[in-house]
Design a protein around this motif. Structure first.
Motif, PDB file in Angstrom:
ATOM      1  N   UNK A 102      31.547 128.364   2.542  1.00 17.64           N
ATOM      2  CA  UNK A 102      32.063 127.242   3.329  1.00 17.64           C
ATOM      3  C   UNK A 102      31.490 127.323   4.737  1.00 17.64           C
ATOM      4  N   UNK A 103      31.006 126.179   5.252  1.00 21.93           N
ATOM      5  CA  UNK A 103      30.325 126.153   6.545  1.00 21.93           C
ATOM      6  C   UNK A 103      30.917 125.045   7.413  1.00 21.93           C
ATOM      7  N   UNK A 104      31.216 125.363   8.685  1.00 21.93           N
ATOM      8  CA  UNK A 104      31.592 124.366   9.691  1.00 21.93           C
ATOM      9  C   UNK A 104      30.530 124.369  10.784  1.00 21.93           C
ATOM     10  N   UNK A 105      30.362 123.223  11.454  1.00 20.86           N
ATOM     11  CA  UNK A 105      29.313 123.147  12.469  1.00 20.86           C
ATOM     12  C   UNK A 105      29.699 123.850  13.754  1.00 20.86           C
ATOM     13  N   UNK A 106      30.999 124.155  13.930  1.00 17.29           N
ATOM     14  CA  UNK A 106      31.461 124.893  15.112  1.00 17.29           C
ATOM     15  C   UNK A 106      32.624 125.786  14.701  1.00 17.29           C
ATOM     16  N   UNK A 107      32.942 126.714  15.597  1.00 17.14           N
ATOM     17  CA  UNK A 107      34.105 127.576  15.365  1.00 17.14           C
ATOM     18  C   UNK A 107      35.365 127.018  16.019  1.00 17.14           C
TER      19      UNK A 107
END
Length: 224
Positions: A102-107
């Motif tokens: 799972x990947x998000x563009x920011x934390x």
């Protein structure tokens, strides 16, 4: 002494016949010598081009022609000729051959920022394999603790299949990230304008993605 008797006409004819025969014999000998001379010239001067000779070899006739023998053994000891190698079509990815992240563009996200969600897929197996990466197989879930706040399948439109071949060790990512509008989703509120908004102020949420039967580990991020 009496007058010398002249030979008869028959004798003259025999003499002419003998001379004629001798002439033929000499002529035949001369022709034979010329032929041998020509043959010697050809043998002693092989570089001469003889245009009346064919360039194609003349096949010798045989009373018992030899049949063509096909090989019955290959160099590797097999029972026949070595087959040509064929490229095998990849099969469906086996259980355990795929890994999803799972990947998000920011934390972290400020109040005016909406998270963009995507997934990475890796073939961790030893061979190439085929997998369906279409939207019909994708599922994104945003949770707060045990509470699922948003699911991509609740309001999905026209899900589709997309079969691709992944090489061993290859990693691919979703091309177009899914944007979460920071609201709660239900399958009966897709057209609603007043869906509840997610709590910010430093709250932690997690993203979990799934492709078919393969599920990722949760990925945490913070909303302000």
């Amino acid at each position: 002494m009496g007058a010398k008797r002249r030979p008869s006409k028959a004798v003259y004819r025999r003499r002419r016949l003998v001379v004629f025969v001798l002439t033929l014999i000499l002529l035949a000998a001369a022709v034979t010598g010329a032929v041998f001379g020509i043959r010697w010239l050809v043998q002693e001067q092989p570089w001469q081009n003889l245009p009346f000779l064919s360039d194609e070899p003349v096949a010798e006739e045989s009373a018992d022609p030899i049949p063509t023998i096909l090989p019955t053994a290959s160099p590797n000891g097999g029972g026949g000729p070595t087959p040509e190698p064929t490229e095998q079509e990849p099969e469906a990815c086996a259980n355990g051959a795929l890994q999803v992240v799972a990947v998000t563009d920011q934390d972290t996200y400020q109040p005016e920022q909406n998270p963009k969600l995507s997934m990475e897929l890796t073939n961790v197996g030893a061979v190439d394999c085929v997998v369906n990466v279409g939207t019909k197989q994708q599922r994104f879930v945003v949770s707060s603790g045990p509470d699922d706040w948003w699911r991509s399948t609740d309001c999905q439109v026209d899900p589709s299949d997309q079969w691709v071949t992944l090489e061993a060790g290859q990693t691919v990512s979703t091309v177009d990230p899914v944007t979460w509008d920071r609201t709660r989703s239900y399958d009966d509120t897709c057209d609603a304008d007043n869906r509840p908004g997610a709590v910010g102020g430093g709250a932690t949420y997690t993203l979990t993605v799934r492709l078919g039967e393969v599920t990722s580990a949760p990925n945490s991020f913070i909303l302000y």
